[in-house]
Scaffold this motif. Structure first.
Motif, PDB file in Angstrom:
ATOM      1  N   GLU A   1       0.835  -1.211   0.000  1.00 13.85           N
ATOM      2  CA  GLU A   1       0.000   0.000   0.000  1.00 13.85           C
ATOM      3  C   GLU A   1       0.861   1.249   0.000  1.00 13.85           C
ATOM      4  N   TYR A   2       0.327   2.290  -0.616  1.00 15.01           N
ATOM      5  CA  TYR A   2       0.882   3.642  -0.474  1.00 15.01           C
ATOM      6  C   TYR A   2      -0.160   4.429   0.307  1.00 15.01           C
ATOM      7  N   GLY A   3       0.060   4.623   1.593  1.00 11.52           N
ATOM      8  CA  GLY A   3      -0.973   5.265   2.405  1.00 11.52           C
ATOM      9  C   GLY A   3      -2.279   4.509   2.261  1.00 11.52           C
TER      10      GLY A   3
ATOM     11  N   ARG B   1      -4.223   0.850  -1.976  1.00 12.34           N
ATOM     12  CA  ARG B   1      -3.702  -0.518  -2.055  1.00 12.34           C
ATOM     13  C   ARG B   1      -3.227  -0.763  -3.484  1.00 12.34           C
ATOM     14  N   ALA B   2      -1.910  -0.998  -3.645  1.00 13.23           N
ATOM     15  CA  ALA B   2      -1.336  -1.144  -4.987  1.00 13.23           C
ATOM     16  C   ALA B   2      -1.160  -2.599  -5.384  1.00 13.23           C
ATOM     17  N   LEU B   3      -1.047  -3.498  -4.398  1.00 15.05           N
ATOM     18  CA  LEU B   3      -0.967  -4.935  -4.701  1.00 15.05           C
ATOM     19  C   LEU B   3      -1.903  -5.682  -3.768  1.00 15.05           C
TER      20      LEU B   3
ATOM     21  N   GLY C   1       1.748  -5.893 -17.726  1.00 15.94           N
ATOM     22  CA  GLY C   1       0.500  -5.227 -17.342  1.00 15.94           C
ATOM     23  C   GLY C   1       0.559  -3.767 -17.738  1.00 15.94           C
ATOM     24  N   ALA C   2      -0.617  -3.138 -17.757  1.00 17.51           N
ATOM     25  CA  ALA C   2      -0.722  -1.748 -18.202  1.00 17.51           C
ATOM     26  C   ALA C   2      -0.117  -0.798 -17.170  1.00 17.51           C
ATOM     27  N   ASN C   3      -0.085   0.477 -17.508  1.00 17.73           N
ATOM     28  CA  ASN C   3       0.328   1.509 -16.553  1.00 17.73           C
ATOM     29  C   ASN C   3      -0.477   1.392 -15.276  1.00 17.73           C
ATOM     30  N   GLY C   4       0.210   1.476 -14.150  1.00 17.97           N
ATOM     31  CA  GLY C   4      -0.510   1.476 -12.879  1.00 17.97           C
ATOM     32  C   GLY C   4      -0.949   0.100 -12.415  1.00 17.97           C
ATOM     33  N   ALA C   5      -0.534  -0.956 -13.119  1.00 17.16           N
ATOM     34  CA  ALA C   5      -0.958  -2.311 -12.755  1.00 17.16           C
ATOM     35  C   ALA C   5      -0.327  -2.773 -11.443  1.00 17.16           C
ATOM     36  N   GLY C   6       0.829  -2.183 -11.094  1.00 14.38           N
ATOM     37  CA  GLY C   6       1.504  -2.581  -9.857  1.00 14.38           C
ATOM     38  C   GLY C   6       2.841  -3.259 -10.084  1.00 14.38           C
ATOM     39  N   LYS C   7       3.344  -3.198 -11.307  1.00 13.81           N
ATOM     40  CA  LYS C   7       4.593  -3.907 -11.647  1.00 13.81           C
ATOM     41  C   LYS C   7       5.770  -3.346 -10.858  1.00 13.81           C
ATOM     42  N   THR C   8       5.911  -2.018 -10.892  1.00 14.97           N
ATOM     43  CA  THR C   8       7.022  -1.381 -10.171  1.00 14.97           C
ATOM     44  C   THR C   8       6.875  -1.620  -8.671  1.00 14.97           C
ATOM     45  N   THR C   9       5.648  -1.564  -8.191  1.00 18.61           N
ATOM     46  CA  THR C   9       5.396  -1.797  -6.765  1.00 18.61           C
ATOM     47  C   THR C   9       5.834  -3.205  -6.370  1.00 18.61           C
ATOM     48  N   LEU C  10       5.594  -4.173  -7.241  1.00 19.19           N
ATOM     49  CA  LEU C  10       6.019  -5.541  -6.938  1.00 19.19           C
ATOM     50  C   LEU C  10       7.549  -5.601  -6.801  1.00 19.19           C
TER      51      LEU C  10
ATOM     52  N   PRO D   1      16.315   0.078 -10.953  1.00 14.16           N
ATOM     53  CA  PRO D   1      15.042   0.790 -11.041  1.00 14.16           C
ATOM     54  C   PRO D   1      14.812   1.384 -12.432  1.00 14.16           C
ATOM     55  N   GLU D   2      13.545   1.695 -12.685  1.00 14.67           N
ATOM     56  CA  GLU D   2      13.210   2.369 -13.944  1.00 14.67           C
ATOM     57  C   GLU D   2      13.892   3.724 -13.935  1.00 14.67           C
ATOM     58  N   GLY D   3      14.372   4.170 -15.111  1.00 13.71           N
ATOM     59  CA  GLY D   3      15.030   5.463 -15.145  1.00 13.71           C
ATOM     60  C   GLY D   3      16.499   5.338 -14.768  1.00 13.71           C
TER      61      GLY D   3
ATOM     62  N   ASP E   1      13.556  -3.126 -13.917  1.00 19.06           N
ATOM     63  CA  ASP E   1      12.335  -2.380 -14.222  1.00 19.06           C
ATOM     64  C   ASP E   1      12.469  -1.694 -15.580  1.00 19.06           C
ATOM     65  N   GLU E   2      11.727  -2.182 -16.536  1.00 13.06           N
ATOM     66  CA  GLU E   2      11.680  -1.607 -17.893  1.00 13.06           C
ATOM     67  C   GLU E   2      13.062  -1.364 -18.487  1.00 13.06           C
ATOM     68  N   PRO E   3      13.888  -2.391 -18.627  1.00 14.84           N
ATOM     69  CA  PRO E   3      15.245  -2.182 -19.130  1.00 14.84           C
ATOM     70  C   PRO E   3      15.305  -1.679 -20.571  1.00 14.84           C
TER      71      PRO E   3
ATOM     72  N   GLU F   1       8.142  -5.285 -17.856  1.00 13.10           N
ATOM     73  CA  GLU F   1       8.145  -4.707 -19.208  1.00 13.10           C
ATOM     74  C   GLU F   1       6.763  -4.196 -19.572  1.00 13.10           C
ATOM     75  N   GLN F   2       6.749  -3.045 -20.182  1.00 14.69           N
ATOM     76  CA  GLN F   2       5.523  -2.514 -20.752  1.00 14.69           C
ATOM     77  C   GLN F   2       5.268  -3.207 -22.096  1.00 14.69           C
ATOM     78  N   ASN F   3       6.368  -3.467 -22.822  1.00 15.07           N
ATOM     79  CA  ASN F   3       6.263  -4.081 -24.140  1.00 15.07           C
ATOM     80  C   ASN F   3       6.189  -5.606 -24.012  1.00 15.07           C
TER      81      ASN F   3
HETATM   82  P1  ATP Z   1       3.991   1.992 -14.641  1.00 18.33           P
HETATM   83  O1  ATP Z   1       4.278   1.162 -15.813  1.00 18.33           O
HETATM   84  O2  ATP Z   1       3.190   3.212 -14.936  1.00 18.33           O
HETATM   85  O3  ATP Z   1       5.180   2.256 -13.759  1.00 18.33           O
HETATM   86  P2  ATP Z   1       3.206  -0.023 -12.761  1.00 18.33           P
HETATM   87  O4  ATP Z   1       2.485  -1.239 -13.222  1.00 18.33           O
HETATM   88  O5  ATP Z   1       4.636  -0.168 -12.469  1.00 18.33           O
HETATM   89  O6  ATP Z   1       2.960   1.120 -13.774  1.00 18.33           O
HETATM   90  P3  ATP Z   1       2.980   1.029 -10.103  1.00 18.33           P
HETATM   91  O7  ATP Z   1       3.922   2.132 -10.358  1.00 18.33           O
HETATM   92  O8  ATP Z   1       3.439  -0.125  -9.307  1.00 18.33           O
HETATM   93  O9  ATP Z   1       2.424   0.469 -11.491  1.00 18.33           O
HETATM   94  O10 ATP Z   1       1.662   1.639  -9.465  1.00 18.33           O
HETATM   95  C1  ATP Z   1       0.604   0.860  -8.933  1.00 18.33           C
HETATM   96  C2  ATP Z   1      -0.434   1.771  -8.275  1.00 18.33           C
HETATM   97  O11 ATP Z   1       0.138   2.414  -7.137  1.00 18.33           O
HETATM   98  C3  ATP Z   1      -0.938   2.895  -9.164  1.00 18.33           C
HETATM   99  O12 ATP Z   1      -2.303   3.078  -8.893  1.00 18.33           O
HETATM  100  C4  ATP Z   1      -0.145   4.102  -8.718  1.00 18.33           C
HETATM  101  O13 ATP Z   1      -0.870   5.275  -8.914  1.00 18.33           O
HETATM  102  C5  ATP Z   1       0.046   3.829  -7.249  1.00 18.33           C
HETATM  103  N1  ATP Z   1       1.318   4.395  -6.765  1.00 18.33           N
HETATM  104  C6  ATP Z   1       2.553   4.127  -7.217  1.00 18.33           C
HETATM  105  N2  ATP Z   1       3.498   4.810  -6.534  1.00 18.33           N
HETATM  106  C7  ATP Z   1       2.826   5.540  -5.608  1.00 18.33           C
HETATM  107  C8  ATP Z   1       3.224   6.452  -4.579  1.00 18.33           C
HETATM  108  N3  ATP Z   1       4.518   6.737  -4.359  1.00 18.33           N
HETATM  109  N4  ATP Z   1       2.254   7.012  -3.826  1.00 18.33           N
HETATM  110  C9  ATP Z   1       0.937   6.712  -4.033  1.00 18.33           C
HETATM  111  N5  ATP Z   1       0.509   5.860  -4.975  1.00 18.33           N
HETATM  112  C10 ATP Z   1       1.429   5.275  -5.760  1.00 18.33           C
END
Ligand code: ATP
Length: 235
Positions: free
Chosen positions: A10-12, A15-17, A34-43, A82-84, A159-161, A192-194
């Protein structure tokens, strides 16, 4: 070698995962799609200790690592790119690599490891005394991966190499990662996004959608699954 069970992040209040289960075998390449915001980076952040899990467990080589922070996890064999591009732009190529190896507390490895990274990523050798900020995008990605490899990980989280790289450069990097896997048994988890690129490299893939795992299978089978492709992969 990696077993994730019921992972919640969770971020506050967000719930991201939700309740993620995942098993990654030694020496395998697993794509996280998965698409943008799917939770990949969070994982990935949850696995490298940058984000503490709210619930669930993570086991690495039969050891519970759920509550460990990022420094401990590097010592236990987890490296995160990390990405970037995780490099320090004010430092030279060689300084960045050596920094990645400091965790090993092994002076001999600092020397041989740097030479090994130049062998894996030849463009870096000519630029060893240049600051990282002078590198191209592809060279920076090579440096970020080289720096992570200097900690001699068992598990490399990427993350997204290939983001923003020319297809040829991305293909070179992928070929190097496959070679490393073959030579050292390195285990790779690749966000990967692709999806097309990732599924052609990976053995297995998991697909996340709004924080939940919606598919988990051999990469070739997922690539052939029209339902998953249409619903989640834009393929
Ligand atoms: P992307 O390809 O855009 O990076 P992603 O699949 O990696 O997408 P995450 O970055 O893991 O997705 O984000 C998952 C969810 O958590 C999204 O709803 C995002 O808005 C939220 N989120 C990510 N980072 C934070 C943060 N620092 N604070 C609050 N919410 C966040």
């Amino acid at each position: 070698m990696l077993e994730v069970s019921g992972l919640v992040a969770e971020y506050g209040p967000v719930r991201a995962l939700h309740d993620i289960d995942l098993t990654v075998g030694r020496g395998s390449i697993t794509a996280v799609l998965g698409a943008n915001g799917a939770g990949k980076t969070t994982l990935l952040r949850s696995l490298s200790g940058l984000l503490r899990a709210k619930a669930g467990s993570v086991r690495l080589n039969d050891r519970d690592i759920t509550r460990h922070g990022p420094e401990d996890l590097v010592r236990l064999g987890v490296a995160h790119v990390p990405e970037g591009r995780g490099v320090i732009v004010e430092l030279t190529v060689e300084e960045n690599l050596r920094l990645g190896g400091l965790w090993r507390r092994d002076r001999a490895w600092l020397r041989t490891g740097v030479a090994r990274m130049f062998e894996l990523f030849p463009p870096l050798e000519q630029r060893r005394h240049q600051r990282a900020q002078t590198l191209s995008g592809g060279e920076r990605q090579m440096l970020a991966i080289g720096r992570a490899l200097m900690s001699r990980p068992d598990l490399l989280l990427l993350d997204e190499p290939s983001l923003g790289l020319a297809p040829r450069t991305a293909a070179q990097i992928v070929a190097t990662l496959r070679r490393l896997r073959a030579e050292t048994g390195l285990t790779l988890l690749l966000v990967e996004q692709n999806a097309g690129t990732a599924l052609s490299v990976a053995d297995r893939a998991v697909v996340l959608n709004v924080g939940r795992k919606v598919a988990d299978d051999e990469a070739a089978r997922l690539a052939a699954d029209d339902r998953v492709r249409r619903a989640y992969l834009e393929m």
